[in-house]
Write a protein that holds these residues in place. Structure first.
Motif, PDB file in Angstrom:
ATOM      1  N   ALA A  88       0.829  -1.205   0.000  1.00  0.00           N
ATOM      2  CA  ALA A  88       0.000   0.000   0.000  1.00  0.00           C
ATOM      3  C   ALA A  88       0.862   1.253   0.000  1.00  0.00           C
ATOM      4  N   CYS A  89       1.976   1.222   0.759  1.00  0.00           N
ATOM      5  CA  CYS A  89       2.910   2.354   0.754  1.00  0.00           C
ATOM      6  C   CYS A  89       3.500   2.556  -0.641  1.00  0.00           C
ATOM      7  N   ASP A  90       3.936   1.455  -1.258  1.00  0.00           N
ATOM      8  CA  ASP A  90       4.529   1.537  -2.586  1.00  0.00           C
ATOM      9  C   ASP A  90       3.541   2.139  -3.582  1.00  0.00           C
ATOM     10  N   GLU A  91       2.303   1.638  -3.549  1.00  0.00           N
ATOM     11  CA  GLU A  91       1.294   2.127  -4.480  1.00  0.00           C
ATOM     12  C   GLU A  91       0.991   3.600  -4.254  1.00  0.00           C
ATOM     13  N   ALA A  92       0.913   3.982  -2.975  1.00  0.00           N
ATOM     14  CA  ALA A  92       0.609   5.377  -2.667  1.00  0.00           C
ATOM     15  C   ALA A  92       1.672   6.305  -3.241  1.00  0.00           C
ATOM     16  N   LEU A  93       2.922   5.885  -3.201  1.00  0.00           N
ATOM     17  CA  LEU A  93       4.000   6.747  -3.674  1.00  0.00           C
ATOM     18  C   LEU A  93       4.026   6.838  -5.202  1.00  0.00           C
ATOM     19  N   VAL A  94       3.866   5.697  -5.872  1.00  0.00           N
ATOM     20  CA  VAL A  94       4.018   5.728  -7.325  1.00  0.00           C
ATOM     21  C   VAL A  94       2.743   6.141  -8.051  1.00  0.00           C
ATOM     22  N   MET A 138       4.948  -5.157  -8.503  1.00  0.00           N
ATOM     23  CA  MET A 138       3.720  -4.446  -8.190  1.00  0.00           C
ATOM     24  C   MET A 138       3.826  -2.969  -8.534  1.00  0.00           C
ATOM     25  N   VAL A 139       5.018  -2.381  -8.357  1.00  0.00           N
ATOM     26  CA  VAL A 139       5.208  -0.962  -8.662  1.00  0.00           C
ATOM     27  C   VAL A 139       4.896  -0.676 -10.121  1.00  0.00           C
ATOM     28  N   PHE A 140       5.282  -1.605 -11.003  1.00  0.00           N
ATOM     29  CA  PHE A 140       5.061  -1.396 -12.429  1.00  0.00           C
ATOM     30  C   PHE A 140       3.678  -1.871 -12.891  1.00  0.00           C
ATOM     31  N   GLN A 141       3.009  -2.662 -12.050  1.00  0.00           N
ATOM     32  CA  GLN A 141       1.656  -3.109 -12.357  1.00  0.00           C
ATOM     33  C   GLN A 141       0.773  -2.858 -11.141  1.00  0.00           C
ATOM     34  N   SER A 146      -7.602   0.960  -3.063  1.00  0.00           N
ATOM     35  CA  SER A 146      -8.740   0.828  -2.160  1.00  0.00           C
ATOM     36  C   SER A 146      -9.134  -0.622  -1.961  1.00  0.00           C
ATOM     37  N   SER A 147      -9.084  -1.436  -3.039  1.00  0.00           N
ATOM     38  CA  SER A 147      -9.493  -2.820  -2.915  1.00  0.00           C
ATOM     39  C   SER A 147      -8.544  -3.598  -2.020  1.00  0.00           C
ATOM     40  N   VAL A 148      -7.248  -3.329  -2.145  1.00  0.00           N
ATOM     41  CA  VAL A 148      -6.275  -4.028  -1.313  1.00  0.00           C
ATOM     42  C   VAL A 148      -6.489  -3.705   0.156  1.00  0.00           C
TER      43      VAL A 148
END
Length: 380
Positions: A88-94, A138-141, A146-148
Motif C-alpha cells: 500500500a505504501c509503494d502504491e501510494a507513492l508511485v 507491483m510498482v510497475f503493475q 482501495s481494494s487491497v
C-alpha cells in the motif's frame, strides 16, 4: 550471535515506529544519506507508513500475534497483512505522489542489497522488510489501492472477531464437564436413599450435551423451571412409597416436566415411543397401572394420578431388578427387552450393556438429569 546479527540488520534498514506519547519516528541507515534520491524516497516511504497509521496498527498486530501465537493461520495472516501494508505504501507513492516507478524500484533493490538476510523487524516497527521482487513487480503493475486495503481490513476484522465470537459462544454455552468433575459432583450430591449416580463416559457425554449445547441448555432450564410447580406434590408421592427423589429426573428428560398430550410436538430427551403427561406414559402402560386412556378422557394428563402410577411402576421395576439403572432401562425399553439382554449376555452392568449397544442411552440421560437436578448451577 543471532541478536548481534539482527541489530546489524536493523541498523542497515529503514523503518518507522510510533511511541504513544513519544511521537512518530522514521529511521534511515547512514548509507542512504550518501544518495539524495534514495534518501528522499526512503523518507517518503516511511512517512507514508505513519499516514496510513501502520505504525499504530503495528501494536494491534502485536497483540493479535501474542494472543494467537499458537495458530499458524494467524501467524500467516499477520505476515500477509504486513506485506500488504508495504504494498500500500509503494502504491501510494508511485500512483498518488507521482514518484518515478523506475527510481522507486531502484531504491527498493538497493535496500534489499544492503540487507541480504531475510530478517524481521521488531514488534511495533514497520519498514522495508518484505519480498522485494514482488514489490518491484507491483510498482510497475499497480492494483487499485482501495481494494487491497479494504480486503486487508475485512480479513483483519474477520480474524480478530472470529475468535472473539467463538469465545463468546463458548461462554454462552457453558464449559464442558470432565469425567473426574462429574464423579466429584456425583459423590458430593449423594444422599442416603436417593437415586445412585454411576458416572461413566456415556453419562458425561449426555451431561455435556445438556450443558454445552443451546438445545440441551434450553430444555433442561425449562425442565427445572417447570418442576417448581409440581415438585412438592411429586416428591411427596415418591417419599410416601420410599422412592428416591432423584426419580424426578425421569420427568425432566421425558417431558421437561410439561403436562403434554400425546399429539404434542414439544421435544423430549427420551428415545422410543412418545407418551403423554409429565411422565410420558404410553397408553398400554397407563392402562396397566390404572389410568383411563379413552376418547375424551386421558388420565395421563392428571399430574397427581400419573405420578401415583409412575411411583407404582418404579416400585415394581426396582423389586424386579434390584438395580435402579436396570429399572430405568426397563422404564424406557420395557421389561421384555431388559430381561432378554440379561439372559443373552449374562451381564447386569448397565454401563457395559450401553457401551456394547445392547441397551440405549436412556439411563445415562436420566443420570445426567440427576446431576443437573442436584447441580443446576452447571446451566448458569
Amino acid at each position: 550471535e543471532r541478536l548481534v546479527g539482527s541489530e546489524m540488520c536493523i541498523r542497515d534498514r529503514a523503518f518507522s515506529v510510533w511511541f504513544p506519547g513519544g511521537g512518530a519516528w522514521a529511521v534511515v541507515p547512514a548509507t542512504v544519506l550518501e544518495d539524495a534520491e534514495a534518501l528522499r524516497l526512503t523518507v517518503r516511504h516511511e512517512l507514508q507508513h505513519h499516514r496510513q497509521r501502520d505504525t499504530v496498527l503495528a501494536y494491534a498486530r502485536l497483540g493479535f500475534d501474542s494472543a494467537f501465537f499458537w495458530n499458524p493461520f494467524a501467524r500467516a495472516f499477520s505476515r500477509w497483512l504486513a506485506e500488504r501494508q508495504e504494498f500500500a505504501c509503494d502504491e501510494a507513492l508511485v500512483t498518488v505522489k507521482h514518484v518515478s516507478a523506475e527510481a522507486y524500484a531502484r531504491c527498493l533493490l538497493q535496500a534489499s542489497l544492503r540487507v541480504p538476510g531475510a530478517f524481521s523487524l521488531p514488534a511495533g516497527v514497520t519498514g522495508m522488510s518484505h519480498p522485494t521482487v514482488r514489490r518491484i513487480r507491483m510498482v510497475f503493475q499497480p492494483r487499485p489501492r482501495s481494494s487491497v486495503r479494504t480486503l486487508g481490513l475485512s480479513l483483519s476484522l474477520a480474524l480478530v472477531l472470529a475468535p472473539l465470537a467463538l469465545w463468546a459462544q463458548g461462554a454462552v454455552r457453558g464449559r464442558a464437564v470432565s469425567l473426574t468433575e462429574a464423579r466429584t459432583l456425583a459423590d458430593a450430591g449423594r444422599k442416603e436413599g436417593d437415586l445412585p449416580v454411576v458416572v461413566d463416559a456415556a453419562v458425561v457425554e449426555q451431561l455435556n450435551k445438556f450443558v454445552t449445547t443451546q438445545k440441551g441448555r434450553d430444555f433442561m432450564r425449562k425442565a427445572l423451571a417447570n418442576l417448581q410447580a409440581h415438585r412438592e406434590a411429586m416428591t411427596g408421592t415418591l417419599r410416601s412409597r420410599s422412592l428416591p427423589e432423584g426419580l424426578l429426573a425421569v420427568a425432566m428428560v421425558e417431558s421437561a416436566v410439561s403436562n403434554l398430550p400425546e399429539t404434542s410436538r414439544e421435544p423430549s430427551m427420551a428415545p422410543g415411543q412418545r407418551g403423554a403427561g409429565v411422565w410420558m406414559f404410553i397408553p398400554e402402560t397407563a392402562r396397566r397401572y390404572g389410568l383411563k386412556v379413552e376418547a375424551g378422557r386421558d388420565e395421563r394428563l392428571d399430574v397427581a394420578r400419573e405420578t401415583e402410577a409412575a411411583a407404582t411402576l418404579f416400585q415394581a421395576l426396582y423389586a424386579r431388578y434390584g438395580d435402579w439403572r436396570l429399572a430405568l432401562a426397563a422404564y424406557n425399553q420395557g421389561e421384555g427387552v431388559v430381561d432378554r439382554v440379561i439372559a443373552e449376555t449374562g451381564v447386569r452392568d448397565v454401563s457395559e450393556l450401553v457401551r456394547t449397544g445392547k441397551l440405549n442411552g436412556y439411563t445415562a440421560t436420566v443420570q445426567a438429569g440427576v446431576l443437573l437436578l442436584r447441580n443446576p448451577h452447571l446451566l448458569d
